[in-house]
Design a protein around this motif. Structure first.
Motif, short mmCIF file in Angstrom:
data_model
loop_
_atom_site.label_atom_id
_atom_site.label_comp_id
_atom_site.label_asym_id
_atom_site.label_seq_id
_atom_site.Cartn_x
_atom_site.Cartn_y
_atom_site.Cartn_z
N ARG A 1 0.78 -1.20 -0.20
CA ARG A 1 -0.07 0.00 0.15
C ARG A 1 0.80 1.21 -0.03
O ARG A 1 2.07 1.20 0.47
CB ARG A 1 -0.91 0.11 1.25
N ASP A 2 0.30 2.39 -0.63
CA ASP A 2 0.89 3.47 -0.76
C ASP A 2 0.86 4.48 0.61
O ASP A 2 -0.32 4.15 1.43
CB ASP A 2 0.68 4.39 -1.83
N ALA B 1 3.61 -0.60 8.51
CA ALA B 1 4.69 -1.29 7.74
C ALA B 1 4.35 -2.55 6.98
O ALA B 1 5.18 -2.81 5.85
CB ALA B 1 5.82 -1.38 8.80
N ARG B 2 3.77 -3.57 7.79
CA ARG B 2 3.33 -4.66 7.15
C ARG B 2 2.72 -4.59 5.68
O ARG B 2 2.96 -5.67 4.81
CB ARG B 2 2.68 -5.67 8.04
N GLN B 3 1.74 -3.72 5.62
CA GLN B 3 1.16 -3.41 4.46
C GLN B 3 1.89 -2.64 3.47
O GLN B 3 1.54 -3.04 2.20
CB GLN B 3 -0.14 -2.72 4.75
N MET B 4 2.93 -2.06 3.87
CA MET B 4 3.56 -1.42 2.89
C MET B 4 5.09 -2.12 2.30
O MET B 4 5.49 -1.99 1.36
CB MET B 4 4.08 -0.05 3.43
N VAL B 5 5.59 -2.67 3.26
CA VAL B 5 6.82 -3.41 3.14
C VAL B 5 6.43 -5.03 2.60
O VAL B 5 5.74 -5.66 3.14
CB VAL B 5 7.71 -3.49 4.30
N PHE C 1 10.04 -7.68 5.36
CA PHE C 1 9.61 -7.08 6.51
C PHE C 1 10.47 -7.30 7.62
O PHE C 1 10.86 -6.25 8.41
CB PHE C 1 8.03 -7.40 6.83
N GLN C 2 10.86 -8.45 7.78
CA GLN C 2 11.86 -8.57 9.10
C GLN C 2 12.78 -8.04 8.94
O GLN C 2 13.27 -7.26 10.25
CB GLN C 2 11.99 -10.30 9.12
#
Length: 246
Positions: free
Chosen positions: A139-140, A159-163, A168-169
């Motif tokens: 997501r932006d 962050a989970r939705q963007m990375v 992510f980790q």
């Protein structure tokens, strides 16, 4: 002429002399047998008559020894040449085997190198594709409604939705070390600011004017920075572990 033939010649000559003597003796009326016996005995022993061909006998023996030596030398030379030829043949066969083994080893190494290069190229393409996906997926920042404040769990959810999931980790590890997910964290000595401790914090304005208060804007900027500088958040994390900064 051998010793036997020479001696035979001497005996035959003595016999002939004896015979002539006997005839002469009979004719002259001299029948002394002792002289005939002595002459015959002397001829039979060969003591006196054998001395006659002594030089010829020595020459025959010398010639025979020389011929034997020549024959032995030729045989030795032939054996040596045969041995040398056999050794050369064995060495040539050994060299051929070694050459073939070296060629096979070189071919195997070349194939292994080609396979390794192919695998490295494949991995590089996969990483490039993954990095490209990490830049475009998720997501932006503008898709999140602005809030007056955000909890740590809310910031992590953004962050989970963007990375990208696979990155992510690594992103989380860096943020944990830099700000412990505090989007208002400020370094008093350097002036670094936000989740990813941008230095100076004004750099994050390129991602949005609300960089001071919107964690989504900070996440966007941090993700772009890691991708551009290190290829991915995991590349940034590898560098961080080696240097304690990124």
């Amino acid at each position: 002429m051998s010793r036997i033939s020479v001696r035979g010649f001497a005996v035959a000559s003595a016999t002939a002399v004896t015979t002539v003597g006997a005839v002469v003796g009979v004719a002259s009326g001299n029948t002394q047998s002792s002289n005939s016996n002595d002459l015959e005995t002397t001829a039979s022993d060969g003591t006196l008559l054998a001395d006659i061909p002594a030089g010829q006998h020595a020459q025959v023996q010398t010639t025979s020894v020389a011929q034997q030596a020549d024959a032995q030398a030729m045989a030795a030379d032939t054996a040596a040449k045969k041995s040398a030829a056999e050794a050369a043949r064995k060495q040539a066969a050994k060299d051929a085997v070694a050459k073939q083994q070296a060629a096979e080893k070189a071919e195997k190494a070349e194939k292994a190198e080609a396979a390794a290069k192919k695998a490295a190229d494949k991995k590089e393409r996969e990483e490039a594709a993954e990095n490209k996906a990490s830049r475009s997926s998720g997501r932006d920042a503008g898709s999140f409604a602005p809030q007056s404040s955000y909890s740590v769990s809310q910031v992590q959810a953004m962050a989970r939705q963007m990375v990208p999931a696979g990155q992510f980790q690594c992103f989380s590890n860096i943020v944990n070390h830099e700000s412990t997910w505090n989007y208002k964290a400020t370094n008093a000595s350097s002036g670094a600011y936000g989740l990813v401790q941008a230095l100076p914090g004004t750099k994050m304005a390129s991602a949005g004017a609300d960089w001071r208060t919107n964690p989504a804007t900070q996440i966007k900027w941090g993700l772009n920075y890691m991708n551009d500088r290190y290829g991915s958040p995991c590349g940034a994390w590898d560098f961080w572990q080696a240097n304690n900064w990124y």
